[in-house]
Design an enzyme around this catalytic site. Structure first.
Site, PDB file in Angstrom:
ATOM      1  N   GLN A  69     -28.998  16.875  52.729  1.00  0.00           N
ATOM      2  CA  GLN A  69     -28.235  18.060  51.949  1.00  0.00           C
ATOM      3  C   GLN A  69     -26.813  18.059  52.120  1.00  0.00           C
ATOM      4  OE1 GLN A  69     -31.379  21.494  53.407  1.00  0.00           O
ATOM      5  NE2 GLN A  69     -30.020  22.029  51.342  1.00  0.00           N
ATOM      6  N   HIS A  70     -26.311  18.793  51.129  1.00  0.00           N
ATOM      7  CA  HIS A  70     -24.728  19.285  51.446  1.00  0.00           C
ATOM      8  C   HIS A  70     -23.789  17.830  51.088  1.00  0.00           C
ATOM      9  CE1 HIS A  70     -26.460  22.431  53.466  1.00  0.00           C
ATOM     10  NE2 HIS A  70     -26.547  21.785  54.483  1.00  0.00           N
TER      11      HIS A  70
ATOM     12  N   ASP B 256     -33.722  17.445  51.875  1.00  0.00           N
ATOM     13  CA  ASP B 256     -34.852  17.011  52.866  1.00  0.00           C
ATOM     14  C   ASP B 256     -35.533  18.171  53.571  1.00  0.00           C
ATOM     15  OD1 ASP B 256     -32.462  17.471  54.012  1.00  0.00           O
ATOM     16  OD2 ASP B 256     -32.467  15.789  55.462  1.00  0.00           O
TER      17      ASP B 256
END
Length: 498
Positions: free
Chosen positions: A80-81, A242
């Site tokens: 992520q991110h 994820d």
């Protein structure tokens, strides 16, 4: 051969590929390819998007041709991110700043200040802007890579980028999007206020990909199918972050289940039918990729702690597992604050790791390795305490990620949290969850009425041989050692105040 479903997981340390036979309920193949990490003293953590593509090709190349020919749908999970900046022609403009990148921590405060403070940020979108979130990476890029920011045409997350590579389509979904910091998790729409706070002089909305619904699928590009040795008829599911895919892979798609992932980062998450937002911002109020919401706690240092200590002493993780058996809870008085990447829970982005309590007798490789495992576990317990304080109650922990392969760590989790631990038959929860989402999307597209929770209940079984229960004696010991961890944490907190 039966119809097969593949899950790709683009993690921090590797690309993983899992191929699942739904008829037999068996994973027929797993492959992986390692990834490098570009680290800077300023807290930057980056990768090249091209490394992910190379890893995907390496993973599919390891499959038998007959397996590749039987795959009908693929789901993609991704860390992520991450901020993948694309130009007008789809070219990647810069290295990808990752979830564990804390170099833009200052920009988090600037964004929230522009909104009127952290509390106002939570009121508007459900979350504060924490270090590592995608939002802070944009003003950082504007300052440090102005030519990239100038040419920016599309903002993608890591799993979005792999979907873009496979399909040529730019899209995202609400689960992964809720980790950007600019999605209103209550309405599941982009927040104009957050975007304006990131850059009041530029309308960033044209850079955002459309949000697509769960169940949508996309055609694979014929040229990419040929390059990977896959059929042209394959469909690509929407995928997700994820953590969202691990929620599907561990059965965390109905209320009351708590999943824990022991990967490079550590995460705790639980499914909800309604938004679960903490006014104090103690956890991430994310959307799920299965139709609901996913309150989540993330620590930035989990297996990275045990691997770093093993590397420091010149042994591998397998040898460390044997050393754990020769040590006792509490590591002889050692406490590791495992903040090698800074930390999000607690919110100390500038923190650094510290080994405390060393003397002439306890400073052994085995004790240090146990202290690393305990420190990573205690940091997760610190986050879990926020769930408990809010009245959330759970009957067991479902464990996934690389750390779940450790018998010692499974028992430690059970003892520290005083909860039974279950381990799914498929410990790579994110890749398996992506495969299950692809399976459901394929059936849904064919008119099957089965719901995603019903499908997950059929396929996400636990392995009874890996389940464990708390040891009452050690539960009491760990309470004492955890209290010591909190004392050390409070003592150093002022050194690394957010």
């Amino acid at each position: 051969m039966s119809l097969l479903y593949a899950g790709i997981d683009a993690g921090t340390q590797s690309i993983k590929l899992l191929v699942y036979d739904a008829d037999s309920g068996q994973v027929v193949a797993t492959t992986s390819a390692p990834l490098e990490l570009i680290s800077g003293e300023d807290g930057s953590r980056e990768q090249l998007a091209s490394w992910w593509i190379e890893g995907v090709h390496a993973c599919f190349a390891q499959l038998d041709a007959s397996v590749r020919a039987s795959i009908v749908a693929i789901g993609v999970s991704g860390q992520q991110h991450g901020f993948v900046p694309l130009g007008r022609d789809g070219e990647v403009l810069a290295p990808v700043k990752l979830w564990c990148d804390t170099s833009s921590a200052r920009e988090c405060g600037q964004i929230m200040q522009a909104l009127g403070g952290e509390q106002r940020c939570i009121e508007i979108a459900g979350n504060p802007i924490l270090p590592g979130y995608t939002a802070s990476k944009l003003p950082w890029t504007r300052q440090h890579r102005p030519e990239v920011y100038r040419d920016l045409a599309t903002i993608l997350l890591p799993h979005d980028y792999l979907n873009f590579y496979l399909t040529g389509e730019r899209f995202t979904e609400v689960g992964d999007a809720s980790g950007t910091g600019w999605l209103d998790v209550r309405t599941r729409q982009w927040s104009p206020e957050l975007l304006a706070a990131i850059d009041p002089d530029r309308d960033l909305s044209p850079c955002l990909p459309p949000l697509v619904e769960l169940g949508a699928t996309f055609a694979i590009l014929p040229a990419i199918a040929d390059a990977l040795g896959l059929p042209h008829a394959i469909r690509i599911a929407v995928g997700g972050g994820d953590n969202m895919m691990a929620a599907i892979g561990t059965g965390c798609v109905v209320p009351g289940r708590l999943s824990m992932s022991l990967g490079t980062s550590g995460t705790l998450f639980a499914y909800s039918d309604t938004p679960v937002i903490d006014p104090a911002g103690s956890w991430a109020a994310f959307c799920s990729s299965s139709g609901g919401w996913l309150p989540l706690i993330c620590t930035m240092n989990c297996t990275v702690a045990t691997e770093t200590i093993a590397r420091l002493f010149g042994f591998n993780v397998g040898q460390g597992e044997a050393m754990i058996d020769e040590t006792r809870p509490g590591a002889g008085g050692l406490t590791l604050l495992p903040f090698f990447n800074g930390e999000r829970t607690p919110n100390l982005p500038d923190a650094r790791a510290a080994m405390l309590g060393m003397d002439l007798l306890n400073a052994t490789p085995g004790n240090c390795y146990r202290a690393a495992m305990e420190g990573a576990t205690y940091t997760l317990k610190y986050g879990y305490d926020a769930f408990a304080a809010a009245g959330l109650d759970f009957e067991a922990i479902v464990l996934t990620g690389g750390g779940a392969n450790s018998k010692a760590w499974r028992q430690m989790i059970a003892d520290v949290f005083d909860l039974p631990v279950e381990v799914p038959r498929q410990t790579e929860g994110a890749a398996f969850g992506a495969a299950l989402q692809a399976l459901w999307a394929h059936l849904h597209g064919g008119g099957d009425s089965i719901t995603l929770p019903e499908l997950v209940a059929q396929h996400a079984a636990v392995d009874p041989s890996l389940s464990t229960r708390p040891d009452p004696a050690r539960v009491g010991e760990y309470r004492t050692h955890y209290a010591r961890f909190l004392q050390h944490l409070n003592a150093v907190r002022t050194l690394y105040a957010a």
